[in-house]
Design a protein around this motif. Structure first.
Motif, PDB file in Angstrom:
ATOM      1  N   PRO A   1       0.832  -1.197   0.000  1.00  0.00           N
ATOM      2  CA  PRO A   1       0.000   0.000   0.000  1.00  0.00           C
ATOM      3  C   PRO A   1       0.874   1.257   0.000  1.00  0.00           C
ATOM      4  O   PRO A   1       1.964   1.263   0.590  1.00  0.00           O
ATOM      5  N   PRO A   2       0.415   2.318  -0.643  1.00  0.00           N
ATOM      6  CA  PRO A   2       1.224   3.543  -0.754  1.00  0.00           C
ATOM      7  C   PRO A   2       1.735   4.100   0.571  1.00  0.00           C
ATOM      8  O   PRO A   2       2.888   4.528   0.657  1.00  0.00           O
ATOM      9  N   VAL A   3       0.930   4.094   1.611  1.00  0.00           N
ATOM     10  CA  VAL A   3       1.376   4.638   2.903  1.00  0.00           C
ATOM     11  C   VAL A   3       2.553   3.840   3.446  1.00  0.00           C
ATOM     12  O   VAL A   3       3.541   4.401   3.930  1.00  0.00           O
ATOM     13  N   MET A   4       2.479   2.522   3.354  1.00  0.00           N
ATOM     14  CA  MET A   4       3.568   1.678   3.831  1.00  0.00           C
ATOM     15  C   MET A   4       4.812   1.885   2.982  1.00  0.00           C
ATOM     16  O   MET A   4       5.925   2.003   3.506  1.00  0.00           O
ATOM     17  N   MET A   5       4.643   1.956   1.675  1.00  0.00           N
ATOM     18  CA  MET A   5       5.788   2.126   0.785  1.00  0.00           C
ATOM     19  C   MET A   5       6.499   3.451   1.062  1.00  0.00           C
ATOM     20  O   MET A   5       7.731   3.495   1.095  1.00  0.00           O
ATOM     21  N   ASN A   6       5.746   4.506   1.252  1.00  0.00           N
ATOM     22  CA  ASN A   6       6.350   5.809   1.553  1.00  0.00           C
ATOM     23  C   ASN A   6       7.136   5.755   2.861  1.00  0.00           C
ATOM     24  O   ASN A   6       8.234   6.303   2.959  1.00  0.00           O
ATOM     25  N   ALA A   7       6.571   5.111   3.857  1.00  0.00           N
ATOM     26  CA  ALA A   7       7.233   5.011   5.155  1.00  0.00           C
ATOM     27  C   ALA A   7       8.533   4.222   5.052  1.00  0.00           C
ATOM     28  O   ALA A   7       9.562   4.617   5.615  1.00  0.00           O
ATOM     29  N   VAL A   8       8.510   3.113   4.320  1.00  0.00           N
ATOM     30  CA  VAL A   8       9.711   2.289   4.189  1.00  0.00           C
ATOM     31  C   VAL A   8      10.766   3.013   3.352  1.00  0.00           C
ATOM     32  O   VAL A   8      11.954   2.998   3.689  1.00  0.00           O
ATOM     33  N   GLU A   9      10.354   3.673   2.283  1.00  0.00           N
ATOM     34  CA  GLU A   9      11.303   4.432   1.462  1.00  0.00           C
ATOM     35  C   GLU A   9      11.973   5.529   2.303  1.00  0.00           C
ATOM     36  O   GLU A   9      13.187   5.720   2.242  1.00  0.00           O
ATOM     37  N   THR A  10      11.201   6.235   3.105  1.00  0.00           N
ATOM     38  CA  THR A  10      11.746   7.277   3.980  1.00  0.00           C
ATOM     39  C   THR A  10      12.707   6.675   4.997  1.00  0.00           C
ATOM     40  O   THR A  10      13.798   7.210   5.228  1.00  0.00           O
ATOM     41  N   ALA A  11      12.318   5.559   5.603  1.00  0.00           N
ATOM     42  CA  ALA A  11      13.165   4.910   6.606  1.00  0.00           C
ATOM     43  C   ALA A  11      14.485   4.452   5.990  1.00  0.00           C
ATOM     44  O   ALA A  11      15.557   4.633   6.591  1.00  0.00           O
ATOM     45  N   LEU A  12      14.436   3.882   4.793  1.00  0.00           N
ATOM     46  CA  LEU A  12      15.671   3.459   4.131  1.00  0.00           C
ATOM     47  C   LEU A  12      16.557   4.669   3.844  1.00  0.00           C
ATOM     48  O   LEU A  12      17.779   4.613   4.023  1.00  0.00           O
ATOM     49  N   GLY A  13      15.951   5.769   3.415  1.00  0.00           N
ATOM     50  CA  GLY A  13      16.710   6.995   3.179  1.00  0.00           C
ATOM     51  C   GLY A  13      17.390   7.490   4.442  1.00  0.00           C
ATOM     52  O   GLY A  13      18.536   7.950   4.419  1.00  0.00           O
ATOM     53  N   GLN A  14      16.703   7.391   5.569  1.00  0.00           N
ATOM     54  CA  GLN A  14      17.282   7.818   6.846  1.00  0.00           C
ATOM     55  C   GLN A  14      18.451   6.933   7.259  1.00  0.00           C
ATOM     56  O   GLN A  14      19.306   7.354   8.032  1.00  0.00           O
ATOM     57  N   LEU A  15      18.481   5.719   6.730  1.00  0.00           N
ATOM     58  CA  LEU A  15      19.604   4.815   7.006  1.00  0.00           C
ATOM     59  C   LEU A  15      20.728   4.997   5.992  1.00  0.00           C
ATOM     60  O   LEU A  15      21.722   4.274   6.026  1.00  0.00           O
ATOM     61  N   GLY A  16      20.553   5.950   5.075  1.00  0.00           N
ATOM     62  CA  GLY A  16      21.602   6.245   4.108  1.00  0.00           C
ATOM     63  C   GLY A  16      21.549   5.451   2.821  1.00  0.00           C
ATOM     64  O   GLY A  16      22.478   5.515   2.016  1.00  0.00           O
ATOM     65  N   ILE A  17      20.479   4.687   2.605  1.00  0.00           N
ATOM     66  CA  ILE A  17      20.351   3.913   1.371  1.00  0.00           C
ATOM     67  C   ILE A  17      20.032   4.887   0.236  1.00  0.00           C
ATOM     68  O   ILE A  17      19.047   5.623   0.308  1.00  0.00           O
ATOM     69  N   PRO A  18      20.831   4.901  -0.832  1.00  0.00           N
ATOM     70  CA  PRO A  18      20.563   5.811  -1.954  1.00  0.00           C
ATOM     71  C   PRO A  18      19.255   5.450  -2.671  1.00  0.00           C
ATOM     72  O   PRO A  18      18.915   4.269  -2.810  1.00  0.00           O
ATOM     73  N   LEU A  19      18.537   6.467  -3.113  1.00  0.00           N
ATOM     74  CA  LEU A  19      17.274   6.238  -3.829  1.00  0.00           C
ATOM     75  C   LEU A  19      17.461   5.347  -5.044  1.00  0.00           C
ATOM     76  O   LEU A  19      16.555   4.608  -5.421  1.00  0.00           O
ATOM     77  N   ALA A  20      18.619   5.382  -5.676  1.00  0.00           N
ATOM     78  CA  ALA A  20      18.878   4.552  -6.858  1.00  0.00           C
ATOM     79  C   ALA A  20      18.846   3.057  -6.531  1.00  0.00           C
ATOM     80  O   ALA A  20      18.685   2.231  -7.431  1.00  0.00           O
ATOM     81  N   GLN A  21      18.957   2.702  -5.260  1.00  0.00           N
ATOM     82  CA  GLN A  21      18.936   1.300  -4.848  1.00  0.00           C
ATOM     83  C   GLN A  21      17.572   0.871  -4.320  1.00  0.00           C
ATOM     84  O   GLN A  21      17.417  -0.247  -3.835  1.00  0.00           O
TER      85      GLN A  21
ATOM     86  N   GLN B   1      13.643   0.251  -5.293  1.00  0.00           N
ATOM     87  CA  GLN B   1      12.688   0.050  -6.375  1.00  0.00           C
ATOM     88  C   GLN B   1      11.292  -0.054  -5.764  1.00  0.00           C
ATOM     89  O   GLN B   1      11.086  -0.776  -4.792  1.00  0.00           O
ATOM     90  N   LEU B   2      10.354   0.669  -6.337  1.00  0.00           N
ATOM     91  CA  LEU B   2       8.986   0.676  -5.830  1.00  0.00           C
ATOM     92  C   LEU B   2       8.033   0.102  -6.867  1.00  0.00           C
ATOM     93  O   LEU B   2       8.151   0.392  -8.052  1.00  0.00           O
ATOM     94  N   GLU B   3       7.095  -0.707  -6.421  1.00  0.00           N
ATOM     95  CA  GLU B   3       6.021  -1.188  -7.272  1.00  0.00           C
ATOM     96  C   GLU B   3       4.719  -0.721  -6.622  1.00  0.00           C
ATOM     97  O   GLU B   3       4.297  -1.261  -5.608  1.00  0.00           O
ATOM     98  N   VAL B   4       4.135   0.291  -7.222  1.00  0.00           N
ATOM     99  CA  VAL B   4       2.948   0.917  -6.660  1.00  0.00           C
ATOM    100  C   VAL B   4       1.683   0.235  -7.166  1.00  0.00           C
ATOM    101  O   VAL B   4       1.571  -0.067  -8.348  1.00  0.00           O
ATOM    102  N   PHE B   5       0.760  -0.031  -6.287  1.00  0.00           N
ATOM    103  CA  PHE B   5      -0.550  -0.540  -6.691  1.00  0.00           C
ATOM    104  C   PHE B   5      -1.603   0.066  -5.804  1.00  0.00           C
ATOM    105  O   PHE B   5      -1.340   0.475  -4.685  1.00  0.00           O
ATOM    106  N   ASN B   6      -2.790   0.138  -6.315  1.00  0.00           N
ATOM    107  CA  ASN B   6      -3.945   0.566  -5.551  1.00  0.00           C
ATOM    108  C   ASN B   6      -5.068  -0.429  -5.783  1.00  0.00           C
ATOM    109  O   ASN B   6      -5.289  -0.857  -6.914  1.00  0.00           O
ATOM    110  N   LEU B   7      -5.751  -0.788  -4.747  1.00  0.00           N
ATOM    111  CA  LEU B   7      -6.896  -1.679  -4.902  1.00  0.00           C
ATOM    112  C   LEU B   7      -8.076  -0.869  -5.409  1.00  0.00           C
ATOM    113  O   LEU B   7      -8.330   0.230  -4.943  1.00  0.00           O
ATOM    114  N   VAL B   8      -8.774  -1.428  -6.356  1.00  0.00           N
ATOM    115  CA  VAL B   8      -9.918  -0.713  -6.951  1.00  0.00           C
ATOM    116  C   VAL B   8     -11.194  -1.279  -6.387  1.00  0.00           C
ATOM    117  O   VAL B   8     -11.359  -2.404  -6.117  1.00  0.00           O
TER     118      VAL B   8
END
Length: 74
Positions: A45-65, A67-74
């Protein structure tokens, strides 16, 4: 080599593992010391993905490393 960490939002009283959400602290506890050499794939889910991406960034993981697969339930 796959190590699964279950993180439950609501836990029984005797739950010995992680609870709540995937946070910077949780990732810091469970990612290996050589975490900078890995690629990270996040799908959910987008909220979880944003949180994990932010957390990885705070740990110094470069954005280039990250990968996100976004989906929304319809």
């Amino acid at each position: 080599n796959l190590h699964v960490i279950h993180i439950l939002q609501t836990t029984p009283p005797d739950w010995p593992g992680e609870n709540g959400f995937v946070t910077t602290d949780v990732l810091a506890r469970h990612l290996p010391v050589e975490r900078m050499q890995y690629e990270y794939f996040i799908c959910g889910p987008p909220v979880m993905m944003n949180a994990v991406e932010t957390a990885l960034g705070q740990l110094g993981i470069p954005l280039a490393q990250i990968q996100l697969e976004v989906f929304n339930l319809v």
